[in-house]
Design a protein around this motif. Structure first.
Motif, PDB file in Angstrom:
ATOM      1  N   TYR A  75      59.746 -36.783  20.245  1.00 19.05           N
ATOM      2  CA  TYR A  75      59.421 -37.015  19.221  1.00 19.05           C
ATOM      3  C   TYR A  75      59.223 -38.003  18.435  1.00 19.05           C
ATOM      4  O   TYR A  75      58.297 -38.342  17.653  1.00 19.05           O
ATOM      5  N   PHE A  76      58.862 -39.743  19.733  1.00 16.14           N
ATOM      6  CA  PHE A  76      59.369 -40.736  18.191  1.00 16.14           C
ATOM      7  C   PHE A  76      57.998 -41.418  19.247  1.00 16.14           C
ATOM      8  O   PHE A  76      58.574 -41.714  20.442  1.00 16.14           O
ATOM      9  N   SER A  77      57.150 -42.419  18.752  1.00 10.86           N
ATOM     10  CA  SER A  77      56.156 -43.011  19.162  1.00 10.86           C
ATOM     11  C   SER A  77      56.834 -44.020  19.381  1.00 10.86           C
ATOM     12  O   SER A  77      56.472 -45.171  19.890  1.00 10.86           O
ATOM     13  N   ALA A  78      57.882 -44.785  18.415  1.00 13.35           N
ATOM     14  CA  ALA A  78      57.944 -45.791  18.507  1.00 13.35           C
ATOM     15  C   ALA A  78      60.135 -45.830  18.672  1.00 13.35           C
ATOM     16  O   ALA A  78      60.591 -44.840  17.484  1.00 13.35           O
ATOM     17  N   VAL A  79      60.715 -47.330  19.637  1.00 12.23           N
ATOM     18  CA  VAL A  79      62.027 -46.975  19.422  1.00 12.23           C
ATOM     19  C   VAL A  79      62.692 -47.873  19.068  1.00 12.23           C
ATOM     20  O   VAL A  79      62.168 -49.467  20.064  1.00 12.23           O
ATOM     21  N   ILE A  80      62.825 -48.582  17.814  1.00 13.55           N
ATOM     22  CA  ILE A  80      63.560 -49.934  17.785  1.00 13.55           C
ATOM     23  C   ILE A  80      64.758 -50.276  17.435  1.00 13.55           C
ATOM     24  O   ILE A  80      64.978 -50.231  16.774  1.00 13.55           O
ATOM     25  N   GLY A  81      65.059 -51.216  18.736  1.00 12.36           N
ATOM     26  CA  GLY A  81      66.088 -52.089  18.645  1.00 12.36           C
ATOM     27  C   GLY A  81      66.511 -53.285  18.141  1.00 12.36           C
ATOM     28  O   GLY A  81      65.656 -53.500  17.413  1.00 12.36           O
ATOM     29  N   THR A  82      67.860 -53.284  17.136  1.00  8.49           N
ATOM     30  CA  THR A  82      68.388 -54.743  16.782  1.00  8.49           C
ATOM     31  C   THR A  82      67.653 -55.904  18.108  1.00  8.49           C
ATOM     32  O   THR A  82      67.517 -56.857  17.324  1.00  8.49           O
ATOM     33  N   ASP A  83      67.355 -55.853  18.911  1.00  8.74           N
ATOM     34  CA  ASP A  83      67.190 -56.465  19.963  1.00  8.74           C
ATOM     35  C   ASP A  83      66.036 -57.131  19.841  1.00  8.74           C
ATOM     36  O   ASP A  83      64.909 -57.929  21.004  1.00  8.74           O
ATOM     37  N   GLN A  84      64.904 -56.696  18.846  1.00  9.44           N
ATOM     38  CA  GLN A  84      63.614 -56.437  18.838  1.00  9.44           C
ATOM     39  C   GLN A  84      63.304 -57.544  17.603  1.00  9.44           C
ATOM     40  O   GLN A  84      61.634 -57.661  17.739  1.00  9.44           O
ATOM     41  N   ALA A  85      64.229 -57.548  17.106  1.00 11.66           N
ATOM     42  CA  ALA A  85      63.696 -57.844  15.655  1.00 11.66           C
ATOM     43  C   ALA A  85      64.205 -59.177  15.177  1.00 11.66           C
ATOM     44  O   ALA A  85      65.678 -59.043  16.068  1.00 11.66           O
ATOM     45  N   GLU A  86      64.459 -60.630  14.809  1.00 16.27           N
ATOM     46  CA  GLU A  86      65.614 -61.142  14.232  1.00 16.27           C
ATOM     47  C   GLU A  86      66.399 -61.531  13.544  1.00 16.27           C
ATOM     48  O   GLU A  86      67.370 -61.994  13.846  1.00 16.27           O
ATOM     49  N   PHE A  99      68.090 -56.328   6.173  1.00 15.80           N
ATOM     50  CA  PHE A  99      66.449 -56.584   5.987  1.00 15.80           C
ATOM     51  C   PHE A  99      64.959 -55.747   6.911  1.00 15.80           C
ATOM     52  O   PHE A  99      65.673 -54.932   7.441  1.00 15.80           O
ATOM     53  N   PRO A 100      64.242 -56.437   6.388  1.00 17.30           N
ATOM     54  CA  PRO A 100      63.467 -55.080   6.737  1.00 17.30           C
ATOM     55  C   PRO A 100      62.452 -56.032   7.992  1.00 17.30           C
ATOM     56  O   PRO A 100      61.315 -54.326   8.214  1.00 17.30           O
ATOM     57  N   ASP A 101      63.172 -56.392   8.113  1.00 17.07           N
ATOM     58  CA  ASP A 101      61.875 -57.084   9.757  1.00 17.07           C
ATOM     59  C   ASP A 101      61.471 -55.430  10.602  1.00 17.07           C
ATOM     60  O   ASP A 101      60.900 -55.878  11.382  1.00 17.07           O
ATOM     61  N   MET A 102      62.829 -54.842  11.062  1.00 12.23           N
ATOM     62  CA  MET A 102      63.011 -53.504  12.092  1.00 12.23           C
ATOM     63  C   MET A 102      61.962 -52.250  11.731  1.00 12.23           C
ATOM     64  O   MET A 102      60.673 -52.240  11.972  1.00 12.23           O
ATOM     65  N   LEU A 117      57.819 -53.860  12.267  1.00 13.07           N
ATOM     66  CA  LEU A 117      57.653 -53.372  13.600  1.00 13.07           C
ATOM     67  C   LEU A 117      57.275 -52.056  13.227  1.00 13.07           C
ATOM     68  O   LEU A 117      56.122 -51.701  14.378  1.00 13.07           O
ATOM     69  N   ALA A 118      58.228 -51.302  13.077  1.00  9.46           N
ATOM     70  CA  ALA A 118      58.050 -49.996  13.339  1.00  9.46           C
ATOM     71  C   ALA A 118      56.586 -50.001  12.846  1.00  9.46           C
ATOM     72  O   ALA A 118      55.956 -48.734  13.200  1.00  9.46           O
ATOM     73  N   CYS A 119      56.660 -49.521  11.657  1.00 10.48           N
ATOM     74  CA  CYS A 119      55.452 -49.651  10.876  1.00 10.48           C
ATOM     75  C   CYS A 119      54.205 -50.156  11.763  1.00 10.48           C
ATOM     76  O   CYS A 119      52.860 -49.044  11.339  1.00 10.48           O
ATOM     77  N   GLU A 120      54.658 -51.433  12.203  1.00 11.90           N
ATOM     78  CA  GLU A 120      53.140 -52.127  12.778  1.00 11.90           C
ATOM     79  C   GLU A 120      52.749 -50.952  13.717  1.00 11.90           C
ATOM     80  O   GLU A 120      51.330 -50.623  14.532  1.00 11.90           O
ATOM     81  N   ALA A 165      63.842 -53.049   1.522  1.00 16.58           N
ATOM     82  CA  ALA A 165      62.957 -54.473   0.999  1.00 16.58           C
ATOM     83  C   ALA A 165      61.102 -54.851   2.053  1.00 16.58           C
ATOM     84  O   ALA A 165      60.745 -55.670   1.827  1.00 16.58           O
ATOM     85  N   ALA A 166      60.667 -53.731   2.694  1.00 18.20           N
ATOM     86  CA  ALA A 166      60.063 -53.322   3.084  1.00 18.20           C
ATOM     87  C   ALA A 166      59.237 -52.631   2.094  1.00 18.20           C
ATOM     88  O   ALA A 166      58.120 -52.541   3.533  1.00 18.20           O
ATOM     89  N   GLY A 167      59.766 -52.095   0.877  1.00 12.50           N
ATOM     90  CA  GLY A 167      58.221 -51.352   0.406  1.00 12.50           C
ATOM     91  C   GLY A 167      58.079 -50.269   1.084  1.00 12.50           C
ATOM     92  O   GLY A 167      57.067 -49.546   0.728  1.00 12.50           O
ATOM     93  N   ALA A 168      58.944 -49.462   1.442  1.00 17.56           N
ATOM     94  CA  ALA A 168      58.774 -48.403   2.157  1.00 17.56           C
ATOM     95  C   ALA A 168      58.520 -46.634   0.712  1.00 17.56           C
ATOM     96  O   ALA A 168      59.247 -47.296  -0.710  1.00 17.56           O
ATOM     97  N   ALA A 169      58.213 -45.975   1.286  1.00 12.93           N
ATOM     98  CA  ALA A 169      57.607 -44.940   0.190  1.00 12.93           C
ATOM     99  C   ALA A 169      58.779 -44.229  -0.284  1.00 12.93           C
ATOM    100  O   ALA A 169      59.206 -44.440  -1.226  1.00 12.93           O
TER     101      ALA A 169
END
Length: 274
Positions: free
Chosen positions: A171-182, A187-190, A193-196, A220-224
Motif C-alpha cells: 500500500y505504501f510508496s515510501a517507508v521513512i524510518g528514523t535512520d533516514q533523517a537527521e 521535528f518535521p524532517d521525516m 522527506l516522505a512528502c518529497e 511543524a511540516a505544515g501538513a493539512a
C-alpha cells in the motif's frame, strides 16, 4: 482531490503519512511483547551479576502500563517506548545498569544481550496485528488514488519487516524510518522527506499517528491535518467522565482525534480546503 472526512472537519488531501506502531499495528501486541521479554531479561541479567532493579520502577523505564500480574496492557503514548528510537531505549536501560554499579561498557553489553533475546522472540512469534478497520481504510485510500507513506521512529529495515508481517507493505510508496533523517519526531524532517518522495506538498498531506510527537511533526511540516488515533482502553479515556476530552488531553496538538478508522471516510471534492 479526495476529501478526508473526520468528526471535526473535512480536508482536501492527496496523500496520507501514517505512523506505524499504534497507528497501523496494535502497539501492545508487538511492543508490549518485546518490552516484557526485554525487561524480564534485563532483571535476570542484573540478578546474575548480583544486582537488583526495583520491580516497582520497571514500568517507568519505558513508559508501559502493567496489570497486577506484571503483563503490559497499555502504554504511555508520549513515553519512551512509544516515541523514542531504539537507541533511546537502549541508552535508558544502559544508564540504569550504570547507576546500579556496572561500568558503561558492561551495561551496554547487558542491554545488547536483552535486545537479542527480545528480537529473537519477535522473529519467532511475529505478534503484529493490524488496528481494527485498518485494511478497509487502506483499501479506501487506494480507491481514492491517495499516495501513502509510513513515517516511524523505528528503523527503516524493521518497519519494512513489520509491514510485510502485516501483509500491507504494497500500500505504501515510501517507508521513512528514523535512520533516514537527521532529526526524528517531533521535528518535521521525516514528514518532509516522505512528502518529497511521494511528490506532494506537505499542505496536501494528512498525518495519522497515536502520539503527540506525531501531531507536532505534522504541524511543524505544515501538513493539512494532524489526526490522532487512540484506540480503546483506559489510556485513551475509556474510564474518564468525558472520553473525547481525555483523548485530546493525550494528543493536545491534534486537529482531530478518533478512536478507530471507522470514524474516517472520503468523498469526492473539487473545491478549496475546508
Amino acid at each position: 482531490m479526495p476529501e478526508l472526512i473526520t468528526p471535526q472537519g473535512n480536508h482536501a488531501i492527496s496523500a496520507i503519512l501514517f505512523d506505524k506502531d499504534g497507528t497501523l499495528l496494535e502497539f501492545v501486541s508487538l511492543w508490549g511483547s518485546w518490552a516484557e521479554c526485554f525487561l524480564e531479561q534485563f532483571t535476570r541479567q542484573l540478578e546474575e551479576r548480583g544486582l537488583e532493579f526495583p520491580e516497582q520502577y520497571l514500568a517507568s523505564l519505558l513508559g508501559t502500563i502493567h496489570n497486577a500480574e506484571g503483563k503490559i496492557t497499555d502504554y504511555d503514548r508520549n513515553g519512551p517506548l512509544a516515541m523514542g528510537t531504539m537507541s533511546d531505549l537502549y541508552a535508558i536501560l544502559s544508564w540504569q545498569g550504570y547507576l546500579l554499579g556496572l561500568s558503561w561498557a558492561e551495561s551496554m553489553e547487558l542491554v545488547d544481550i536483552c535486545r537479542q533475546e527480545a528480537d529473537e522472540m519477535l522473529e519467532q512469534n511475529r505478534p503484529a496485528l493490524p488496528l481494527p478497520g485498518l485494511l478497509h481504510f487502506l483499501d479506501n485510500c487506494a480507491a481514492q488514488g491517495l499516495a501513502l507513506a509510513v513515517v516511524t521512529a523505528d528503523e527503516t529495515a524493521a518497519a519494512e519487516k513489520h509491514l510485510t508481517w502485516l501483509g500491507i507493505r504494497s500500500y505504501f510508496s515510501a517507508v521513512i524510518g528514523t535512520d533516514q533523517a537527521e532529526r526524528g519526531k517531533p521535528f518535521p524532517d521525516m514528514a518532509l522527506l516522505a512528502c518529497e518522495q511521494l511528490g506532494v506538498q506537505p499542505s496536501a498531506a494528512a498525518v495519522i499517528g497515536d502520539t503527540n510527537g506525531d501531531m507536532k511533526m505534522a504541524k511543524a511540516a505544515g501538513a493539512a491535518v494532524a489526526i490522532g488515533i487512540t484506540g480503546a482502553g483506559e489510556a485513551a479515556g475509556e474510564n474518564a467522565a468525558d472520553p473525547v476530552a481525555a483523548r485530546y488531553y493525550l494528543l493536545p496538538d491534534a486537529d482531530s482525534v478518533v478512536q478507530s478508522y471507522q470514524e474516517l471516510s472520503f468523498s469526492s471534492f473539487s473545491g478549496g480546503l475546508s
